[in-house]
Design an enzyme around this catalytic site. Structure first.
Site, short mmCIF file in Angstrom:
data_model
loop_
_atom_site.label_atom_id
_atom_site.label_comp_id
_atom_site.label_asym_id
_atom_site.label_seq_id
_atom_site.Cartn_x
_atom_site.Cartn_y
_atom_site.Cartn_z
CG ASP A 111 -1.86 -1.21 1.21
OD1 ASP A 111 -2.25 -1.67 0.12
OD2 ASP A 111 -2.19 -1.69 2.31
CE LYS A 170 2.56 -2.43 -4.33
NZ LYS A 170 2.16 -2.10 -2.95
N GLY A 220 -4.40 -4.41 -3.77
CA GLY A 220 -5.49 -3.46 -4.01
C GLY A 220 -4.86 -2.12 -4.34
CG HIS A 221 -2.64 -1.75 -7.07
ND1 HIS A 221 -1.70 -1.78 -6.07
CD2 HIS A 221 -2.48 -2.88 -7.79
CE1 HIS A 221 -0.99 -2.90 -6.19
NE2 HIS A 221 -1.46 -3.59 -7.22
CD GLN A 264 1.09 -8.89 -2.50
OE1 GLN A 264 1.83 -9.55 -3.23
NE2 GLN A 264 -0.17 -8.68 -2.82
P1 GDP Z 1 -0.71 0.23 -3.55
O1 GDP Z 1 -1.30 -1.03 -3.04
O2 GDP Z 1 0.76 0.34 -3.30
O3 GDP Z 1 -1.05 0.50 -4.99
O4 GDP Z 1 -1.36 1.41 -2.70
P2 GDP Z 1 -2.93 1.57 -2.40
O5 GDP Z 1 -3.59 2.09 -3.61
O6 GDP Z 1 -3.47 0.35 -1.76
O7 GDP Z 1 -2.86 2.65 -1.23
C1 GDP Z 1 -2.37 3.92 -1.44
C2 GDP Z 1 -3.50 4.92 -1.12
O8 GDP Z 1 -2.95 6.21 -1.02
C3 GDP Z 1 -4.54 5.02 -2.24
O9 GDP Z 1 -5.77 5.34 -1.66
C4 GDP Z 1 -4.04 6.18 -3.11
O10 GDP Z 1 -5.10 6.85 -3.78
C5 GDP Z 1 -3.44 7.07 -2.05
N1 GDP Z 1 -2.26 7.84 -2.48
C6 GDP Z 1 -1.26 7.49 -3.32
N2 GDP Z 1 -0.31 8.46 -3.34
C7 GDP Z 1 -0.73 9.42 -2.51
C8 GDP Z 1 -0.16 10.66 -2.08
O11 GDP Z 1 0.93 11.06 -2.45
N3 GDP Z 1 -0.88 11.39 -1.16
C9 GDP Z 1 -2.09 10.97 -0.69
N4 GDP Z 1 -2.71 11.75 0.19
N5 GDP Z 1 -2.64 9.81 -1.07
C10 GDP Z 1 -1.97 9.04 -1.95
P1 IMO Z 2 -0.82 -4.19 -2.20
O1 IMO Z 2 -0.39 -4.71 -3.55
C1 IMO Z 2 -0.91 -4.63 2.11
C2 IMO Z 2 -0.79 -8.69 3.72
C3 IMO Z 2 -2.04 -9.13 4.44
C4 IMO Z 2 -1.44 -10.07 5.47
C5 IMO Z 2 -0.32 -10.76 4.68
C6 IMO Z 2 -0.71 -12.10 4.08
O2 IMO Z 2 -2.13 -3.51 -2.20
O3 IMO Z 2 0.29 -3.42 -1.59
P2 IMO Z 2 -2.23 -12.81 2.01
O4 IMO Z 2 -3.66 -12.54 1.71
O5 IMO Z 2 -1.30 -12.31 0.97
O6 IMO Z 2 -1.96 -14.25 2.35
O7 IMO Z 2 -1.94 -12.00 3.37
O8 IMO Z 2 0.01 -9.86 3.63
N1 IMO Z 2 -1.01 -8.20 2.34
C7 IMO Z 2 -1.00 -6.91 2.01
N2 IMO Z 2 -0.89 -5.80 2.77
N3 IMO Z 2 -1.00 -4.51 0.78
C8 IMO Z 2 -1.09 -5.60 0.00
O9 IMO Z 2 -1.05 -5.55 -1.34
C9 IMO Z 2 -1.14 -6.87 0.61
N4 IMO Z 2 -1.25 -8.13 0.14
C10 IMO Z 2 -1.16 -8.94 1.22
O10 IMO Z 2 -2.71 -8.04 5.04
O11 IMO Z 2 -0.86 -9.33 6.51
MG MG Z 3 -2.82 -1.68 -1.82
#
Ligand code: GDP
Ligand code: IMO
Ligand code: MG
Length: 431
Positions: free
Chosen positions: A13, A16, A40-41, A224
């Site tokens: 999270d 990416k 989850g992106h 991840q």
């Molecule tokens: P990922 O799994 O690495 O793709 O990240 P996620 O999308 O799960 O989580 C990142 C969250 O932060 C999302 O809700 C994005 O919309 C948000 N986000 C990404 N970059 C920024 C930033 O620079 N500032 C803020 N405030 N939110 C951001």
């Molecule tokens: P993105 O791509 C954050 C964490 C789960 C748990 C551990 C194992 O959005 O960054 P799993 O379901 O993979 O067997 O769970 O890994 N986890 C993540 N945490 N972002 C993710 O993906 C994750 N994918 C798995 O919360 O701790």
């Molecule tokens: Mg994510």
């Protein structure tokens, strides 16, 4: 030849998805190489918000191709859901805009059932998985009892493989007191999914090798983060795949020399969902403030993310494991108004300073971070588009991070939208 791998450097999270969405503008092909729908992106482009779990984050660029590689575990139900949403939005309308590997392992409903049953049975020792069936599916892959996308395409073979697999699966489910899977119902579902998946299926490894040989820029999207890597993370509180950049080569069938650069993405602070070690976790009201300000709620499970200070000791480790040639720092805007900012530069274990990451997750209970304090800032950053326009304490924070891990910063994110980004240098050309 230009290829760039984007990996998360923390516990996932990091942002990416947003970063890949932007960098997809420089690539012809965007490829997911590991993980599954546990990812989850969230992508925000021109007021539109799209959440993807399996479809690569390049999908919002018309005319770019996306692919899901052989080492991704593919949940057909989730993929088809995403395809429906994207097609309703007018995306993925070109027939070849998404290719799914024929070698990818299929996440079956029983994998998700087993994931849930095991977590429940583990009680307080649970991992806190996303319940997406990732672990059980990858176990089947390694024990050579998995069912792959190519198997879905052959109805007779599928019947044979599913029927034979269910004997053991149903015994396992019974052990957890979970309902048995009925072969005919499952096969009916899989055949319907197979019909819908058919147009997307192809040899993704071959596609990537050909594109690279033609000199076309390819972007590899990690899911991840390094600290969740099954070998290099905080085992057993990790996911079940390799999340490091090296996983691209094994996952897609590429020689290591074909990767030209690796961008590591890190949040300006730390978060973690699920259980497991988190040395810099804030136990106080500032953690809750950060959670609110950063919207730190999991996109896959809706769980609040645990929040903490930036852990540079862990980041330096992740950079060395990942072999990053550039860095992207995200969510700097979230730190505005938080006061002085702590960053962990090492740990202390039983009174002794340690610079490396302990292998044993239980040891983390005894380690304490060694902090340095950096000046904070109050200015909002969302409008800033040039590094030189950032307030001086923000630039010092960036410099401190970059110098500590010895990697240049190529991108800075100051908000969730595509436009809220400072591009310092093109990471495709950063070796
Ligand atoms: P990922 O799994 O690495 O793709 O990240 P996620 O999308 O799960 O989580 C990142 C969250 O932060 C999302 O809700 C994005 O919309 C948000 N986000 C990404 N970059 C920024 C930033 O620079 N500032 C803020 N405030 N939110 C951001
Ligand atoms: P993105 O791509 C954050 C964490 C789960 C748990 C551990 C194992 O959005 O960054 P799993 O379901 O993979 O067997 O769970 O890994 N986890 C993540 N945490 N972002 C993710 O993906 C994750 N994918 C798995 O919360 O701790
Ligand atoms: Mg994510």
């Amino acid at each position: 030849m230009a290829s760039l791998v984007v990996v998360g450097l923390q516990w996932g999270d990091e942002g990416k998805g947003k970063v890949v969405d932007i960098l997809a503008g420089f690539a012809d092909l965007v490829v997911r190489f590991q993980g599954g729908a546990n990812a989850g992106h969230t992508l925000k482009v021109e007021g539109e918000e799209v959440v993807t779990h399996l479809v690569p984050s390049g999908v919002l660029h018309p005319g770019k191709r996306c692919a899901i590689g052989p080492a991704v575990v593919l949940d057909p139900e989730q993929l088809l859901l995403e395809v429906d949403v994207l097609q309703a939005k007018g995306r993925l309308s070109e027939p070849d805009s998404l290719m799914v590997s024929n070698r990818a392992h299929v996440v079956m409903p029983y994998h998700k059932q087993l994931d849930g049953a095991r977590e429940q049975a583990s009680g307080s020792a649970k991992i806190g998985t996303t319940l997406r069936g990732i672990g059980p599916c990858l176990e089947d892959k390694m024990s050579r009892s998995g069912i792959r996308v190519c198997d879905l395409m052959d109805s007779d073979l599928l019947t044979e493989r599913v029927t034979s697999r269910l004997a053991e699966v149903n015994a396992l489910l019974a052990h957890y007191g979970s309902d048995a899977v009925k072969a005919d119902e499952l096969l009916h579902l899989l055949r319907a999914q197979a019909d819908r998946l058919r147009p997307f299926i192809g040899d993704v490894g071959e596609l990537v090798r050909t594109e690279l040989s033609r000199g076309r820029p390819v972007l590899f999207e990690g899911a991840q983060g390094v600290m969740l890597d099954v070998d290099h993370g905080t085992y057993p509180f990790v996911t079940s795949s390799n999340t490091v950049a090296g996983a691209v080569c094994a996952g897609l069938g590429l020689a290591p020399g074909r990767l030209s650069s690796v961008m590591g993405v890190a949040k300006a602070y730390s978060t973690r969902v699920g259980e497991g070690p988190f040395p810099t976790e804030m136990g106080d009201e500032r953690g809750i403030r950060l959670q609110k300000a950063g919207g730190e709620v999991g996109a896959t499970t809706g769980r609040p993310r645990r929040c903490g200070w930036l852990d540079l000791a862990a980041l330096r480790y992740a950079v060395s494991v990942g072999g990053c040639t550039s860095l992207c720092l995200t969510k700097l805007d979230v730190l505005s108004g938080l006061g002085p900012l702590k960053v962990a530069v090492a740990y202390e274990l039983d009174g002794e300073r340690i610079e490396s990451m302990p292998a044993d997750a239980m040891l983390y209970r005894r380690i304490k971070p060694v902090y340095e304090e950096l000046e904070g800032w109050d200015e909002t950053l969302g409008e800033v588009r040039e590094l030189s326009d950032l307030p001086a304490p923000v630039r010092r924070y960036l410099d401190f991070v970059s110098n500590f891990v010895n990697v240049p910063v190529a991108m800075v994110s100051v908000g969730p939208s595509r436009s809220e980004t400072i591009m310092v240098q093109n990471p495709f050309r950063n070796r």
